[in-house]
Design an enzyme around this catalytic site. Structure first.
Site, short mmCIF file in Angstrom:
data_model
loop_
_atom_site.label_atom_id
_atom_site.label_comp_id
_atom_site.label_asym_id
_atom_site.label_seq_id
_atom_site.Cartn_x
_atom_site.Cartn_y
_atom_site.Cartn_z
N ASP A 68 13.16 -2.38 -8.85
CA ASP A 68 14.14 -2.78 -9.86
C ASP A 68 13.96 -4.24 -10.23
O ASP A 68 14.32 -4.66 -11.33
CB ASP A 68 15.57 -2.54 -9.35
CG ASP A 68 15.86 -1.07 -9.10
OD1 ASP A 68 15.11 -0.22 -9.65
OD2 ASP A 68 16.80 -0.76 -8.35
N SER A 70 2.42 9.13 -7.83
CA SER A 70 3.81 8.92 -8.21
C SER A 70 4.77 9.68 -7.29
O SER A 70 5.92 9.29 -7.12
CB SER A 70 4.02 9.39 -9.65
OG SER A 70 3.22 8.63 -10.54
N THR A 91 -3.40 -3.37 -4.95
CA THR A 91 -3.62 -4.61 -5.69
C THR A 91 -3.59 -5.81 -4.75
O THR A 91 -2.69 -5.93 -3.92
CB THR A 91 -2.54 -4.79 -6.77
OG1 THR A 91 -2.56 -3.67 -7.65
CG2 THR A 91 -2.77 -6.06 -7.57
N PRO A 96 -4.78 9.33 -1.72
CA PRO A 96 -5.56 10.30 -2.48
C PRO A 96 -4.74 11.50 -2.95
O PRO A 96 -5.01 12.07 -4.01
CB PRO A 96 -6.65 10.72 -1.50
CG PRO A 96 -6.84 9.52 -0.62
CD PRO A 96 -5.47 8.95 -0.46
N GLU A 122 2.86 0.38 -10.59
CA GLU A 122 4.29 0.28 -10.27
C GLU A 122 5.12 1.34 -10.98
O GLU A 122 6.23 1.10 -11.43
CB GLU A 122 4.82 -1.13 -10.59
CG GLU A 122 4.27 -2.18 -9.65
CD GLU A 122 5.13 -3.42 -9.60
OE1 GLU A 122 6.38 -3.28 -9.56
OE2 GLU A 122 4.57 -4.51 -9.57
N GLY A 123 4.56 2.54 -11.06
CA GLY A 123 5.26 3.66 -11.68
C GLY A 123 4.77 3.87 -13.09
O GLY A 123 4.97 3.00 -13.95
N ALA A 130 0.85 -1.19 0.00
CA ALA A 130 0.00 0.00 0.00
C ALA A 130 0.88 1.24 0.00
O ALA A 130 1.49 1.58 1.02
CB ALA A 130 -0.92 -0.01 1.22
#
Length: 420
Positions: free
Chosen positions: A271, A151, A177, A147, A397-398, A143
């Site tokens: 990574d 990023s 997720t 809100p 994830e970015g 997590a």
């Protein structure tokens, strides 16, 4: 010396086996679990846990019972080539070729387990990761997003305050997720990013393991989504949520507000996982491209390779561009995981792989739907589903934009402050 792009016989064997599983077990039920969001193929997931439980856990540094028993019996360990992450990427690609939503609902440590592996103590790894080797399906989650903090993780507002032998968490997390799977459907956990010192910025952000059933933690929303509908995505609130003092990953100290070693260590989790997200995207893109080419072949449409580009039809140019983009994404992904397997720094390559794959597969699936016309847009085929499923890989994830920013910083040698 020649560059060898061939997979080892072991990985090829695994690839073929997983492809058969995806074709026979996932494809036939893909539409059912897309139409009935929030339902899960419980029997399939139980089977996956039984067959892959030790292997899934092993990818995050835990051992299956079988491996432990062999060690106790004194059986010598076999030296294996360094291709764990490469094998994982190839496996993920094949599973997601079958169905992205169902694949994302598979039990396993997930990002939460990856964070524990990246910065947990040996005792924490044993405590939190060993559960994934059991017979029952178990999920891990992470997590981060809030809100007001997507990023830009430095803007995290969720707080963690030490009170005696416990940390007290307060705040809200969104778009988690497998959050419901981890906290309500199994004896899993979620790794929560919270700040112990707001004035310290990124240096004050620490990860905490919150286990299922912890009082003060509540799932407040289960998202209805465009794609990957079999996988659950939730919002979680923390109201005076108390967890043991030892559930923090890494040091709780904020020694120097200008240093963010702890934050960077957990960020290094990505990574390893970002190339795997790229592999997910490649699997979906391959499914769409395979279907398109097979359909054209059935209709007698021949693709002429090796001719002058000026003589190609628009259809041939489109498909060959799709193939080139997919292969480029795959090679970038394999390079990133190969570097990880060989202990090389791969943050640049991980971001490049995810940026390329997310964008390429979004375009590939959209173009496949376009080329198939009204039939591609209908629910008669899975093509429109693959288009919907593909977009998430350019977001979670970015985002793709963040990956391009990370790539630019690394190539140009700029710091975060110099290039935002």
């Amino acid at each position: 010396m020649m560059i060898d792009f061939e997979l080892s016989p072991r990985i090829k064997g695994t690839k073929n086996m997983i492809h058969m599983f995806a074709e026979n077990a996932l494809r036939p039920i893909a539409r059912q679990y897309d139409e009935n969001e929030h339902e899960k193929p419980t029997e399939l997931l139980a089977m996956v846990q039984k067959v892959m439980g030790g292997g899934v856990a092993g990818a995050f540094g835990t051992e299956s019972k079988e491996k432990k028993d062999k060690k106790e019996e004194g059986e010598p360990a076999k030296k294996k080539p360094r291709e764990t992450n490469l094998a994982g990427a190839v496996t993920i690609e094949e599973i997601f070729w079958g169905d992205a939503g169902i694949a994302l609902s598979f039990p396993g440590p997930g990002l939460g387990g990856a964070a524990v592996q990246a910065s947990g103590t040996p005792e924490q790894k044993e405590k939190f990761l060993a559960r994934f080797s059991g017979e029952k399906p178990v999920w891990g989650a992470m997590a981060i997003t809030e809100p007001e903090a997507g990023s830009d993780t430095a803007n995290i507002k969720t707080t963690a305050v030490l009170d005696g032998d416990e940390w007290v968490l307060n705040g809200e997390k969104i778009f988690v997720t497998s959050g419901k799977s981890a906290l309500e459907d199994s004896e899993g956990f979620v790794v929560v990013w919270a700040t112990v010192d707001r004035k310290a910025g990124r240096a004050g952000i620490k990860p905490f393991v919150v286990e299922h059933g912890t009082p003060g933690m509540e799932i407040t929303k289960v998202e209805d989504k465009l794609g990957i509908r079999c996988s659950d995505t939730v919002s979680i609130s923390f109201m005076d949520c108390r967890i043991p003092k030892e559930n923090i990953l890494g040091s709780p100290e904020v020694v120097d507000k200008t240093k963010t070693e702890g934050f960077k260590k957990v960020m290094a989790t990505f990574d390893a996982t970002r190339p795997l997200v790229a592999a997910m995207a490649i699997g979906v893109g391959t499914a769409a491209l395979d279907f398109l080419k097979e359909t054209l072949a059935e209709e007698g449409v021949e693709l002429r390779y090796g001719i002058n580009p000026c003589r190609m039809t628009a259809l041939e140019r489109d498909i060959m561009q799709m193939e080139a983009d997919l292969k480029a994404a795959r090679l970038l992904t394999w390079r990133a995981v190969w570097m990880l397997d060989n202990g090389l720094r791969n943050d640049l390559q991980a971001s490049m792989a995810k940026a390329k794959a997310g964008l390429a597969v979004t375009r590939i699936t959209q173009k496949a739907v376009e080329l198939m016309g009204p039939l591609g847009y209908s629910r008669e085929l899975l093509l429109e589903k693959w288009m919907r499923d593909s977009k998430i890989n350019d977001i979670f994830e970015g985002t793709g934009q963040i990956q391009l920013l990370v790539t630019a910083r690394r190539i140009l040698g700029f710091s975060r402050e110099q290039l935002k």
